[in-house]
Design an enzyme around this catalytic site. Structure first.
Site, short mmCIF file in Angstrom:
data_model
loop_
_atom_site.label_atom_id
_atom_site.label_comp_id
_atom_site.label_asym_id
_atom_site.label_seq_id
_atom_site.Cartn_x
_atom_site.Cartn_y
_atom_site.Cartn_z
CG HIS A 338 -1.62 1.28 1.48
ND1 HIS A 338 -2.90 1.53 1.06
CD2 HIS A 338 -1.20 2.41 2.11
CE1 HIS A 338 -3.25 2.75 1.41
NE2 HIS A 338 -2.24 3.30 2.06
CD GLU A 339 1.84 3.03 3.77
OE1 GLU A 339 1.89 4.16 3.25
OE2 GLU A 339 0.93 2.66 4.51
CD GLU A 418 -3.94 7.04 2.11
OE1 GLU A 418 -3.65 5.84 2.16
OE2 GLU A 418 -3.10 7.95 2.23
#
Length: 494
Positions: A338-339, A418
């Site tokens: 995700h990051e 996000e």
């Protein structure tokens, strides 16, 4: 105050925070969304907080409707209402359960109570900060601080060294009750385990760093105002951007270690380093093993987290030790994926551009608002003009108002990024991690139980405060996302 709004100067983190506890130091989270933005203002060092919020897909401190499944939070609670007695530790759900976010009765009640308290404190903190600045102006306190600074020396830089710390410390004093109460609440709900002595030391470090950055930025602002009374907002904007970028660059080396202990990840977890290296290469964001670190978060918090921080030579992957302790290796890889998505999708550059444009607009509005305010109340506040040191308090007041009003825009922008990072994380681990959709969904379940994530936040709260989509919605999406079985092409990782 607004400058508290982000936590650490990093690029993206797994657990979001809303304005809560610290500028540079480790924020105790407020329960607003999950998977935090990375970074964390005083005076025009408040701009650093803006930088953090916009540039890190950390702060500190987050519109979506209810779950895609259409079930209410009450139904989610009922499905497990009798499965766990009060005071039971969060149980690890089975794989079959992770198609939805479920909580035991005890965890459900705590999540609702803790989240609602966080929402309330957020709005109270803004109200108190705004009221404090108005009081400082109406009682002539800002003017008295100016008189003290000017009585000490005729040199502007010495005056700045005196006036700015006085203003910062006074506003911090107004904020202290809310911050103390929030930390006490976090201890009560076992989100934080940081004892009061350590907490006070971290706050002292934070104030010292805030004052240093504040003095620098306010002095630059003062020079810009004196050189160009009508265009200072533009010249200050040009000067502030590289200063803030520089702080973001050096923070992994000099700022983050002031608040937490870091050690090479390979020291105790060499196999995990190898797995992350494979992931970073597939993501097109190669980060060598010597730039992967373990942060000893368990000394202060029960939360789990991971983030990619820094730029250029300071870029690195950081995993909290709590993440390794409380999640599986595959779940940790999804978190890192995700990051990495924020970097691979260009979120850092896009967010910085968004921040830069927003900051320029905000500075121009503040320029106009400052003149309007001084024309109307300048004599009452004992402020002679825009170059008066006491006018800094007026600019802070308008920055506080603009920040609050613009929160839904900034958070809406963040939620889009996000969600994209969630998609990227699912795609980048596909084929490397068995049953990757279930792994991601189960990771969200663990995160929600540990962080007491709100099962069904009010729509207004999501719209105004959430920098990330609600956790329950993210879990449902992760569990259902499977373009490969449908013969469709993945969105990002082909």
């Amino acid at each position: 105050m607004f400058w508290r709004c982000c936590a650490t100067v990093s690029c993206a983190a797994y657990t979001p925070r809303i304005p809560g506890d610290s500028l540079f130091g480790p924020n105790v989270k407020l329960p607003v969304g999950r998977m935090k933005r990375c970074v964390s203002t005083h005076c025009f060092f408040c701009i650093l907080a803006l930088f953090c919020c916009f540039t890190a897909p950390h702060l500190r401190a987050q519109s979506v409707e209810h779950l895609n499944s259409g079930r209410s939070a009450g139904k989610i609670f009922q499905s497990n209402a009798d499965s766990a007695p009060n005071n039971q530790q969060p149980r690890v759900p089975t794989q079959a359960e992770t198609d939805q976010y479920r909580l035991s009765r005890d965890r459900y009640e705590k999540a609702i109570s803790y989240s609602r308290a966080g929402y309330t404190l957020y709005f109270i903190s803004y109200f108190l900060s705004t009221a404090a600045l108005l009081l400082i102006l109406r009682l002539g306190i800002a003017a008295k601080f100016r008189d003290v600074a000017e009585a000490v020396s005729d040199k502007r830089w010495i005056q700045c060294l005196i006036f700015v710390p006085l203003l910062i410390l006074l506003t911090a004093l107004f904020e202290l009750p809310v911050r103390v109460y929030w930390h006490a609440l976090s201890l009560r709900y076992q989100q934080s385990i940081q004892h009061w002595g350590s907490w006070i030391v971290d706050r002292a470090k934070e104030e010292a760093l805030s004052i240093g950055l504040a003095v620098l930025l306010v002095f630059v602002l003062s020079v810009a105002m004196r050189k160009s009374p009508r265009r200072w907002w533009f010249y200050f904007w040009l000067a502030a951007l590289p200063i803030l970028l520089f702080f973001f660059f050096i923070s992994p080396w000099f700022i983050d270690p002031l608040f937490n202990h870091f050690e090479p990840l390979a020291k105790e977890h060499p196999q995990l380093v190898t797995s992350i290296e494979t992931l970073t290469q597939r993501a097109g964001v190669p980060i060598p093993g010597d730039r992967m670190f373990l942060m000893q978060a368990s000394e202060k918090t029960n939360a789990i987290n991971a983030y990619v921080t820094g730029i250029g030579a300071s870029k690195r992957v950081v995993l909290w030790d709590t993440t390794i302790q409380k999640t599986s290796t595959d779940e940790a890889l999804f978190i890192v994926g995700h990051e990495l998505g924020h970097y691979a999708l260009g979120h850092v550059a896009i967010a910085f551009l968004f921040f830069a444009v927003s900051l320029l607009f905000a500075l121009y509005v503040m320029f106009r608002a400052l003149h309007w305010s001084l024309d109307r109340w300048g004599r009452e506040w004992k402020i002679s003009g825009p170059e008066d040191w006491a006018a800094i308090a007026v600019l802070l007041l308008w920055l506080q108002i603009l920040t609050f009003i613009s929160s839904p825009i900034a958070n809406g922008f963040s939620r889009m990024q996000e969600h994209a990072a969630d998609v990227y994380g699912l795609e980048v681990i596909h084929g490397l991690v068995p049953n990757s959709e279930e792994v991601a969904a189960h990771g969200f379940q663990v995160l929600g139980e540990l962080d007491l994530s709100d099962p069904n936040p009010p729509a207004f709260i999501t719209f105004w405060l959430y920098s990330h989509p609600p956790l329950a919605e993210r879990l449902v999406f992760a569990h259902a996302y499977d373009p490969w079985s449908k013969g469709e092409s993945p969105k990002y990782v082909k």
